[in-house]
Design a protein around this motif. Structure first.
Motif, PDB file in Angstrom:
ATOM      1  N   ALA A   1       0.879  -1.258   0.283  1.00 43.99           N
ATOM      2  CA  ALA A   1      -0.213   0.122  -0.311  1.00 43.99           C
ATOM      3  C   ALA A   1       1.040   1.410  -0.096  1.00 43.99           C
ATOM      4  CB  ALA A   1      -0.902  -0.029   1.156  1.00 43.99           C
ATOM      5  N   ALA A   2       1.675   1.252   0.819  1.00 37.28           N
ATOM      6  CA  ALA A   2       3.096   2.401   1.163  1.00 37.28           C
ATOM      7  C   ALA A   2       3.458   2.828  -0.638  1.00 37.28           C
ATOM      8  CB  ALA A   2       3.999   2.098   1.607  1.00 37.28           C
ATOM      9  N   TYR A   3       4.661   1.488  -1.321  1.00 32.48           N
ATOM     10  CA  TYR A   3       4.347   1.752  -2.310  1.00 32.48           C
ATOM     11  C   TYR A   3       3.682   2.324  -3.940  1.00 32.48           C
ATOM     12  CZ  TYR A   3       9.085  -0.459  -2.316  1.00 32.48           C
ATOM     13  OH  TYR A   3      10.691  -1.099  -0.883  1.00 32.48           O
TER      14      TYR A   3
ATOM     15  N   ASN B   1       1.032   9.453  -6.520  1.00 35.54           N
ATOM     16  CA  ASN B   1       0.925  10.075  -5.300  1.00 35.54           C
ATOM     17  C   ASN B   1      -0.558  10.984  -4.575  1.00 35.54           C
ATOM     18  OD1 ASN B   1       2.912  12.841  -3.982  1.00 35.54           O
ATOM     19  ND2 ASN B   1       1.259  13.829  -5.866  1.00 35.54           N
ATOM     20  N   LYS B   2      -1.142   9.416  -3.787  1.00 37.76           N
ATOM     21  CA  LYS B   2      -2.676  10.100  -2.652  1.00 37.76           C
ATOM     22  C   LYS B   2      -2.489   8.581  -2.182  1.00 37.76           C
ATOM     23  CE  LYS B   2      -5.780   7.503  -5.610  1.00 37.76           C
ATOM     24  NZ  LYS B   2      -6.545   7.583  -6.053  1.00 37.76           N
ATOM     25  N   TRP B   3      -3.319   9.340  -1.088  1.00 33.10           N
ATOM     26  CA  TRP B   3      -3.406   8.100  -0.088  1.00 33.10           C
ATOM     27  C   TRP B   3      -4.000   6.813  -0.036  1.00 33.10           C
ATOM     28  CZ3 TRP B   3      -1.143   7.958   4.624  1.00 33.10           C
ATOM     29  CH2 TRP B   3      -0.869   9.656   5.064  1.00 33.10           C
ATOM     30  N   VAL B   4      -3.592   5.398  -0.128  1.00 35.43           N
ATOM     31  CA  VAL B   4      -4.155   4.025  -0.436  1.00 35.43           C
ATOM     32  C   VAL B   4      -5.246   3.124   1.030  1.00 35.43           C
ATOM     33  CG1 VAL B   4      -3.548   4.486  -3.210  1.00 35.43           C
ATOM     34  CG2 VAL B   4      -2.040   3.272  -0.684  1.00 35.43           C
ATOM     35  N   GLU B   5      -5.444   3.144   0.595  1.00 33.01           N
ATOM     36  CA  GLU B   5      -6.249   1.879   1.873  1.00 33.01           C
ATOM     37  C   GLU B   5      -5.375   0.438   1.993  1.00 33.01           C
ATOM     38  OE1 GLU B   5      -9.789   1.740   3.341  1.00 33.01           O
ATOM     39  OE2 GLU B   5     -11.200   3.842   1.981  1.00 33.01           O
ATOM     40  N   VAL B   6      -4.644   0.216   2.995  1.00 36.69           N
ATOM     41  CA  VAL B   6      -4.207  -1.363   3.417  1.00 36.69           C
ATOM     42  C   VAL B   6      -5.796  -2.259   3.246  1.00 36.69           C
ATOM     43  CG1 VAL B   6      -3.367  -2.547   4.807  1.00 36.69           C
ATOM     44  CG2 VAL B   6      -2.601  -0.446   4.484  1.00 36.69           C
ATOM     45  N   GLU B   7      -5.934  -2.996   1.755  1.00 32.19           N
ATOM     46  CA  GLU B   7      -6.475  -4.371   1.962  1.00 32.19           C
ATOM     47  C   GLU B   7      -6.752  -5.058   3.390  1.00 32.19           C
ATOM     48  OE1 GLU B   7      -6.012  -6.058  -2.331  1.00 32.19           O
ATOM     49  OE2 GLU B   7      -5.330  -3.663  -2.956  1.00 32.19           O
ATOM     50  N   ALA B   8      -7.831  -4.877   3.224  1.00 30.03           N
ATOM     51  CA  ALA B   8      -8.406  -6.447   3.898  1.00 30.03           C
ATOM     52  C   ALA B   8      -8.463  -7.425   3.992  1.00 30.03           C
ATOM     53  CB  ALA B   8      -9.667  -5.699   5.122  1.00 30.03           C
ATOM     54  N   ASP B   9      -8.085  -8.727   4.426  1.00 35.80           N
ATOM     55  CA  ASP B   9      -8.547  -9.796   3.325  1.00 35.80           C
ATOM     56  C   ASP B   9      -9.010 -11.465   4.854  1.00 35.80           C
ATOM     57  OD1 ASP B   9      -8.135 -12.482   2.139  1.00 35.80           O
ATOM     58  OD2 ASP B   9      -5.864 -12.367   1.783  1.00 35.80           O
TER      59      ASP B   9
END
Length: 75
Positions: A45-47, A53-61
């Motif tokens: 998610a950081a990459y 160039n914006k916030w993204v959510e960490v995918e839940a699994d």
């Protein structure tokens, strides 16, 4: 040595001792498969965030919890 460096060295030593104990069959891993998978998700998610160039959510699994239960049952 500074106190923070001593703490890091002690943490690293404990991780190595746990790893060796696991290989010898004398210990269980402190860091689980779920922990490892979740760490990879955060890094991915950081990459992705950096590339977009914006916030993204960490995918839940939801499968992570099942996988951990399956590993515990098989061990």
């Amino acid at each position: 040595l500074r106190a923070d460096m001593l703490i890091q060295q002690d943490s690293f030593r404990k991780q190595l001792e746990n790893f060796v104990g696991c290989i010898k069959g004398e210990d269980l891993p402190v860091i689980t498969a779920t922990d490892s998978l979740e760490s990879v998700k955060v890094i991915e998610a950081a990459y992705k965030s950096m590339a977009m160039n914006k916030w993204v959510e960490v995918e839940a699994d939801e499968r992570s919890e099942v996988s951990e239960q399956q590993l515990a049952a098989s061990g």
